[in-house]
Design an enzyme around this catalytic site. Structure first.
Site, short mmCIF file in Angstrom:
data_model
loop_
_atom_site.label_atom_id
_atom_site.label_comp_id
_atom_site.label_asym_id
_atom_site.label_seq_id
_atom_site.Cartn_x
_atom_site.Cartn_y
_atom_site.Cartn_z
N LYS A 42 43.61 -7.82 -42.38
CA LYS A 42 43.06 -8.14 -41.07
C LYS A 42 41.96 -9.21 -41.15
O LYS A 42 41.90 -10.10 -40.30
CB LYS A 42 42.49 -6.88 -40.42
N GLU A 67 33.64 -5.41 -36.06
CA GLU A 67 33.87 -6.06 -34.77
C GLU A 67 33.02 -5.40 -33.71
O GLU A 67 32.72 -4.21 -33.79
CB GLU A 67 35.33 -5.84 -34.34
N HIS A 111 43.82 6.10 -31.97
CA HIS A 111 44.21 4.71 -32.18
C HIS A 111 45.71 4.56 -32.41
O HIS A 111 46.17 3.56 -32.96
CB HIS A 111 43.44 4.06 -33.34
N ARG A 163 56.93 -7.63 -38.05
CA ARG A 163 58.15 -6.82 -38.08
C ARG A 163 58.55 -6.51 -36.66
O ARG A 163 57.85 -6.86 -35.71
CB ARG A 163 57.87 -5.51 -38.80
P1 ADP Z 1 46.18 -0.80 -36.76
O1 ADP Z 1 46.56 -1.72 -37.86
O2 ADP Z 1 45.81 0.54 -37.25
O3 ADP Z 1 47.19 -0.82 -35.67
P2 ADP Z 1 44.46 -2.37 -34.99
O4 ADP Z 1 43.50 -3.40 -35.45
O5 ADP Z 1 45.71 -2.86 -34.39
O6 ADP Z 1 44.79 -1.39 -36.20
O7 ADP Z 1 43.71 -1.42 -33.96
C1 ADP Z 1 44.29 -0.20 -33.53
C2 ADP Z 1 43.67 0.24 -32.21
O8 ADP Z 1 42.25 0.38 -32.29
C3 ADP Z 1 43.88 -0.71 -31.07
O9 ADP Z 1 45.13 -0.55 -30.45
C4 ADP Z 1 42.73 -0.35 -30.15
O10 ADP Z 1 43.00 0.81 -29.43
C5 ADP Z 1 41.60 -0.03 -31.09
N1 ADP Z 1 40.74 -1.20 -31.36
C6 ADP Z 1 40.92 -2.11 -32.32
N2 ADP Z 1 39.95 -3.05 -32.30
C7 ADP Z 1 39.12 -2.72 -31.29
C8 ADP Z 1 37.89 -3.28 -30.76
N3 ADP Z 1 37.32 -4.35 -31.29
N4 ADP Z 1 37.32 -2.67 -29.71
C9 ADP Z 1 37.85 -1.56 -29.17
N5 ADP Z 1 38.98 -0.98 -29.62
C10 ADP Z 1 39.61 -1.54 -30.67
P1 ADP Z 2 53.97 0.06 -33.87
O1 ADP Z 2 52.74 -0.69 -34.27
O2 ADP Z 2 55.25 -0.59 -34.18
O3 ADP Z 2 53.89 0.56 -32.49
P2 ADP Z 2 53.00 2.07 -35.60
O4 ADP Z 2 51.76 1.26 -35.74
O5 ADP Z 2 52.86 3.47 -35.14
O6 ADP Z 2 54.04 1.38 -34.67
O7 ADP Z 2 53.71 2.04 -37.01
C1 ADP Z 2 55.05 1.64 -37.18
C2 ADP Z 2 55.70 2.44 -38.24
O8 ADP Z 2 55.03 2.32 -39.45
C3 ADP Z 2 55.78 3.90 -37.91
O9 ADP Z 2 57.01 4.40 -38.37
C4 ADP Z 2 54.63 4.47 -38.69
O10 ADP Z 2 54.90 5.80 -39.05
C5 ADP Z 2 54.56 3.57 -39.87
N1 ADP Z 2 53.22 3.36 -40.35
C6 ADP Z 2 52.46 2.28 -40.16
N2 ADP Z 2 51.29 2.39 -40.79
C7 ADP Z 2 51.28 3.59 -41.37
C8 ADP Z 2 50.34 4.30 -42.17
N3 ADP Z 2 49.17 3.80 -42.49
N4 ADP Z 2 50.67 5.52 -42.59
C9 ADP Z 2 51.85 6.05 -42.26
N5 ADP Z 2 52.78 5.42 -41.54
C10 ADP Z 2 52.51 4.20 -41.10
#
Ligand code: ADP
Ligand code: ADP
Ligand code: MG
Length: 656
Positions: free
Chosen positions: A116, A200, A235, A300
């Site tokens: 990230k 952040e 999240h 993906r």
């Molecule tokens: P992941 O790789 O686990 O999906 P993300 O960076 O996409 O991590 O963040 C997951 C979730 O966390 C977001 O969908 C949002 O709900 C929350 N989030 C992430 N960044 C922020 C932020 N700067 N402020 C508030 N909520 C956040």
């Molecule tokens: P999307 O971002 O596509 O909505 P998710 O963030 O929930 O979906 O993750 C997509 C797929 O990857 C799911 O099948 C989830 O179980 C798997 N996955 C992603 N990150 C992890 C993690 N840290 N641990 C376990 N499973 C993960």
């Protein structure tokens, strides 16, 4: 186009890819672990190769074996699905080295977007708006504290290598920062083997809005509009919809352009998603008080891709296959349009009332209402269900707890909401805990219904989402009695006259029912005429009942249009036996039915608990046991005879 592809995944997404491949005339190869030997995805493919033990690290993450399986079956390309190897740049390179096409972006793009912090530095250079924060390489705790203080609280600490909602901490004040940082780093090293973090600003009233992008090898790149995934718990996404409610056309275009710029910055090819966090505040001018910032890119196909398919009328897996085979994108940006409103609900094996703890078990009953599977819903077929399991399958502890994705497409959001509620009501699952009821409550909540969306929605609506019992005790009992009566009527023949006669036989006698509801015993008396009326009403109501039989009680799973409830029907025979143990004496039929056989004759000596007769009622057999030691006096019926409830079957004399 490829003639044969291998799908390096399992469950719902493996079935999803197989469905499009089949439609395009492409042969498919499944890989499977021990636990998945009889899985639906194996049956969905033309060929299947066993690749190891049940734990993902012993099978679905074993690339050498997967590459070997592709070679041995003559597959030309590998689709990684999502999760597992889908965002592993080393696997993408290994495919190429083995002469196989990786159906996904170039390894360099996966790598660039994998961390990230690094991707944010890249995006900043490409002019994509970022949440104010620190994305540097210096990880000194004192420096991070200074940076966080500078950003201003609340802040969010994120593991740079994180994913799946893990490795994040919200910090409200400076004094809490040091301990949150330490705990975030601990989780990050354990989960991702990398404890680098970024900091952040925690965005106010945040909405998660992401843009679907697609690139091809000719250098074209388009966006397929947005998905709003703001409804989250821990999240993680719960409901996803497209288009995003309240998003202006100007902001949609600006986000689309930013997402395409992000993709182009890494020479993106194939399906990808650029996730944005959207701030909502009255202080923001224009765009309905919304402002967007880049969050991360997922390189993906995304779990929620069906909502995009629903509003664009496209098959994204088909696009992936075409692009991977070297074809140009099927459509250009000005040929893409939004039509209708789609919502996806993730149906998971979990207990929402118990901190969403994942559940495991067997899907004894697994039914949906009318739907299409793995293909775009239409006005005529507005419900789509993508699932990797069938009735009778097991949700094991090894993999994801998602049972199915329910997707609806309506003309408007309001229409989609109504379709979703109905489709959830028609989803009947018995055998393990699910979030189906919880999803119905979320859909009905004021915040969701009015599209007052942000990631705190579930917290805000707690009072109407958790520990809800939409079906009252009285309704549950009436439904159970109606079902029992119907089952008995059908046992006595389908002729309506004979049914009436059967009931008349009891006159206005009252009948006792013993239930257990929410752990509390419920003893109810009904008149025969009341029972007949309930049975009649149930036939016309929206009601389904599934019964799991056992010796002492039947577990009745009742689904009404309001919701689902479980009620236990305690067998009278176990109660009668318990009562008679004190009273001694004769043995009575616990319910109307047929005597199947006697296990004893007059004069036999029996001991307490010994089976003396077998009765059949409600399509099942009941053993009648001696309530006490004694000697059999007289058999009052012959095998095959019908008996009324309460009739004595035999007499038992206490031993002197
Ligand atoms: P992941 O790789 O686990 O999906 P993300 O960076 O996409 O991590 O963040 C997951 C979730 O966390 C977001 O969908 C949002 O709900 C929350 N989030 C992430 N960044 C922020 C932020 N700067 N402020 C508030 N909520 C956040
Ligand atoms: P999307 O971002 O596509 O909505 P998710 O963030 O929930 O979906 O993750 C997509 C797929 O990857 C799911 O099948 C989830 O179980 C798997 N996955 C992603 N990150 C992890 C993690 N840290 N641990 C376990 N499973 C993960
Ligand atoms: Mg994310």
């Amino acid at each position: 186009m490829f003639k044969k592809i291998l799908i390096a995944n399992r469950g719902e997404i493996a079935c999803r890819v197989a469905a499009t491949a089949r439609r395009m005339g492409i042969k498919t190869v499944a890989v499977y672990s021990d636990a998945d030997a009889n899985a639906k995805h194996v049956a969905s493919c033309d060929d299947a190769v066993h690749i190891g033990g049940s734990a993902p690290k012993d099978s679905y993450l074993q690339w050498e074996r997967i590459l070997q399986a592709a070679k041995q079956t003559g597959a030309e390309a590998i689709h990684p699905g999502y999760g597992f190897l889908s965002e592993n740049d080393a696997f993408a390179i290994a495919c190429q080295a083995a002469g196989l096409v990786f159906i996904g972006p170039p390894a360099s793009a996966i790598l660039a977007m994998g961390l990230k912090a690094e991707s944010k530095r890249l995006m900043s250079a490409a002019g994509v708006p970022l949440v104010p924060g620190y994305h540097g390489t210096n990880q000194d705790a004192a420096l991070l504290q200074v940076e966080a203080d500078g950003i201003g609280y609340p802040v969010l600490i994120k593991a740079s290598a994180g994913g799946g909602g893990k490795g994040m901490r919200v910090v409200d004040k400076s004094a809490d920062f040091a301990s949150a940082l330490a705990s975030c780093k601990r989780e990050a090293i354990n989960s991702f083997g990398n404890d680098s973090v970024l900091i952040e600003k925690y965005v106010q009233r945040p909405r998660h809005i992401e843009i679907q992008v697609f690139g091809d090898t000719q250098g074209h790149c388009v966006y397929l509009f947005e998905r709003d995934c703001s409804v989250q718990r821990r999240h993680q996404k719960v409901l996803e919809e497209a288009p995003a409610p309240g998003l202006s056309q100007a902001m949609r275009e600006a986000m689309g352009a930013a997402a395409v710029a992000a993709a182009k910055a890494v020479n993106y090819v194939g399906a990808g998603t650029v996730e944005f966090i959207v701030e909502q505040s009255e202080e923001i001018d224009g765009n309905a008080g919304m402002k967007f910032f880049f969050m991360e890119m997922n390189t993906r196909l995304q779990v929620e891709h069906p909502v995009t398919e629903a509003i664009t009328g496209l098959d994204l897996v088909e696009w992936q296959l075409r692009v991977a085979a070297g074809e140009p994108l099927p459509l250009s940006q000005d040929q893409l349009h939004i039509k209708g409103h789609a919502i996806e609900a993730r149906i998971c094996a979990e207990s929402p009332d118990n901190h969403f703890l994942p559940a495991t078990g067997t899907l004894h009953v697994y039914r949906h209402g009318e739907h299409v599977a793995f293909e775009r819903g239409t006005a005529k077929h507005p419900v789509r269900v993508d699932s990797g399991v069938r009735e009778g399958d097991t949700i094991s502890p090894f993999y994801d707890s998602m049972i199915a994705k329910l997707i609806v497409i309506g003309d408007t959001r309001e229409h989609a909401l109504a379709l979703l509620d109905k489709a959830l009501a028609q989803t009947h699952i018995v055998g393990l805990q699910t979030n189906v009821q919880f999803l119905r409550h979320v859909v009905a909540s004021e915040s969701f219904a009015k599209a007052n969306l942000d990631t705190a929605l579930i917290e805000r609506e707690r009072a109407v989402l958790f520990d809800q019992h939409p079906v009252t005790n009285d309704e549950a009992i009436e439904a159970a009695v109606a079902h029992i009566a119907q089952a008995e009527q059908s046992l006595q023949g389908d002729d309506p006259l004979s049914k009436t006669d059967a009931w008349r036989a009891y006159g206005e006698s009252t009948r006792r029912f013993d239930f257990e509801l929410g752990g509390a015993p419920q003893v109810i008396f009904y008149k025969a005429s009341q029972i007949a009326r309930l049975a009649d009403q149930a036939q016309h109501g929206l009601q389904a009942v599934y019964v799991q039989k056992s010796e002492a009680a039947d577990e009745m799973h009742i689904f009404t249009d309001k919701g689902a409830v479980v009620i236990r029907h305690i067998h009278r025979l176990s109660l009668v036996a318990a009562q008679d143990a004190h009273a001694g004496g004769g043995l009575n039929a616990p319910m109307p039915g047929k005597v199947v056989s006697f296990a004893v004759q007059a004069g036999d000596t029996v001991t307490k608990g010994q089976v003396v007769a077998v009765m059949e009622a409600m399509k099942m057999e009941h053993a009648i046991t001696a309530p006490a030691d004694g000697v059999v006096g007289e058999l009052l019926y012959a095998a095959g005879e019908q008996v009324a409830e309460g009739a004595a079957l035999l007499t038992l004399e206490s031993k002197k």
